[in-house]
Scaffold this active site. Structure first.
Site, short mmCIF file in Angstrom:
data_model
loop_
_atom_site.label_atom_id
_atom_site.label_comp_id
_atom_site.label_asym_id
_atom_site.label_seq_id
_atom_site.Cartn_x
_atom_site.Cartn_y
_atom_site.Cartn_z
N HIS A 2 0.91 -1.06 -0.06
CA HIS A 2 0.08 0.10 -0.22
C HIS A 2 0.93 1.28 -0.17
O HIS A 2 2.05 1.32 0.87
CB HIS A 2 -0.85 -0.13 1.35
CG HIS A 2 -1.83 1.14 1.18
ND1 HIS A 2 -3.07 1.27 0.43
CD2 HIS A 2 -2.01 2.50 1.73
CE1 HIS A 2 -3.67 2.08 0.64
NE2 HIS A 2 -3.09 3.03 1.38
N ASP B 31 -6.84 -3.28 3.54
CA ASP B 31 -5.82 -2.64 4.14
C ASP B 31 -5.43 -2.75 5.66
O ASP B 31 -4.89 -2.07 6.41
CB ASP B 31 -5.49 -1.13 3.96
CG ASP B 31 -5.71 -0.88 2.39
OD1 ASP B 31 -5.06 -1.73 1.68
OD2 ASP B 31 -6.34 0.21 2.19
C1 GAR Z 1 1.57 0.81 -6.47
O1 GAR Z 1 2.00 2.03 -6.36
C2 GAR Z 1 0.58 0.11 -5.03
O2 GAR Z 1 1.11 0.65 -4.13
C3 GAR Z 1 -0.71 0.48 -5.63
O3 GAR Z 1 -0.66 0.14 -7.05
C4 GAR Z 1 0.55 0.55 -7.63
C5 GAR Z 1 0.97 -0.42 -8.61
O4 GAR Z 1 1.93 0.07 -9.49
N1 GAR Z 1 -1.63 -0.40 -4.89
C6 GAR Z 1 -2.71 0.25 -4.19
O5 GAR Z 1 -2.89 1.47 -4.24
C7 GAR Z 1 -3.02 -0.83 -3.26
N2 GAR Z 1 -4.04 -0.17 -2.56
P1 GAR Z 1 2.92 -0.92 -10.27
O6 GAR Z 1 2.05 -1.65 -11.05
O7 GAR Z 1 4.09 0.08 -10.68
O8 GAR Z 1 3.69 -1.79 -9.14
#
Ligand code: GAR
Length: 200
Positions: free
Chosen positions: A112, A153
């Site tokens: 998160h 979460d």
């Molecule tokens: C990441 O920033 C992760 O923290 C977020 O999605 C993004 C995926 O990016 N997840 C959430 O917000 C979950 N609540 P990525 O595909 O570049 O890893």
């Protein structure tokens, strides 16, 4: 299948770029640890993560989330067929049912982009989180890796790292700083969880 190595399965979403996926893959390779990414589930035919999977030779499997019961059934089959040790959520935003988590019987981890328990819960993901952090003029944010349970979460935290936000002038700049920390945090947390639930 090689029993001397851990196998992880990754779940992503339409918004996943695959940057955490790549950071995870690189960290295990660089540290020469026995962890393989067995598959990457993609839930959108045009998700940016697909291109990364193709480029880096990671197998991606499309599974629709339109029917979550079917989705979970399909992922449970993959877990069992591939003898998966741990599930990693990388931008996967749907809620997994308590029944799924129980049947999977392996740890499921999520990252998160904030310092939980602050800025968590339904609707708090990606840029929504950074907008709120910026609006509240927080002096720091960070990344939290936690076990997934049936509440968004709220699962036990495995690893949390902070980053200062001095000089950040927009939510995008907050996001950039946090993403860098995410990349340094997820793989070590996965390794920690694999050791805790060690089967090798
Ligand atoms: C990441 O920033 C992760 O923290 C977020 O999605 C993004 C995926 O990016 N997840 C959430 O917000 C979950 N609540 P990525 O595909 O570049 O890893």
């Amino acid at each position: 299948m090689n029993k001397n190595r851990y196998r992880i399965g990754v779940l992503t979403s339409g918004m996943s770029r695959g940057s955490n996926l790549l950071a995870i893959r690189n960290w295990f390779n660089e540290n020469q640890l026995p962890v393989d990414i067995s598959f990457v589930v993609v839930t959108h035919r045009r998700a940016p993560v697909i291109e990364r999977c193709q480029y880096f030779g990671l197998e991606h499997i499309f599974v629709s989330t339109k029917d979550m019961a079917e989705f979970e059934e399909r992922v449970l089959t993959l877990i069992s067929e591939r003898e998966i040790d741990l599930i990693v959520l990388a931008g996967f935003l749907k809620k997994l049912s308590a029944e799924f988590l129980e049947k999977a019987a392996i740890p499921t981890l999520n990252i998160h982009p904030a310092l939980l328990p602050k800025y968590g819960g339904e609707g708090m993901y990606g840029s929504n989180v950074h907008k709120e952090v910026f609006r509240n003029q927080e002096s720091e944010s960070g990344a939290t890796v936690h076990y997934v349970n049936k509440c968004y979460d709220e699962g036990e935290i495995i690893l949390q790292r902070k980053v200062g936000l001095e000089g950040c002038e927009s939510p995008e700049q907050v996001a950039e700083r946090v993403l860098k920390i995410e990349h340094e945090t997820y793989a070590p947390a996965i390794w920690e969880a694999l050791q805790r639930h060690r089967k090798l």
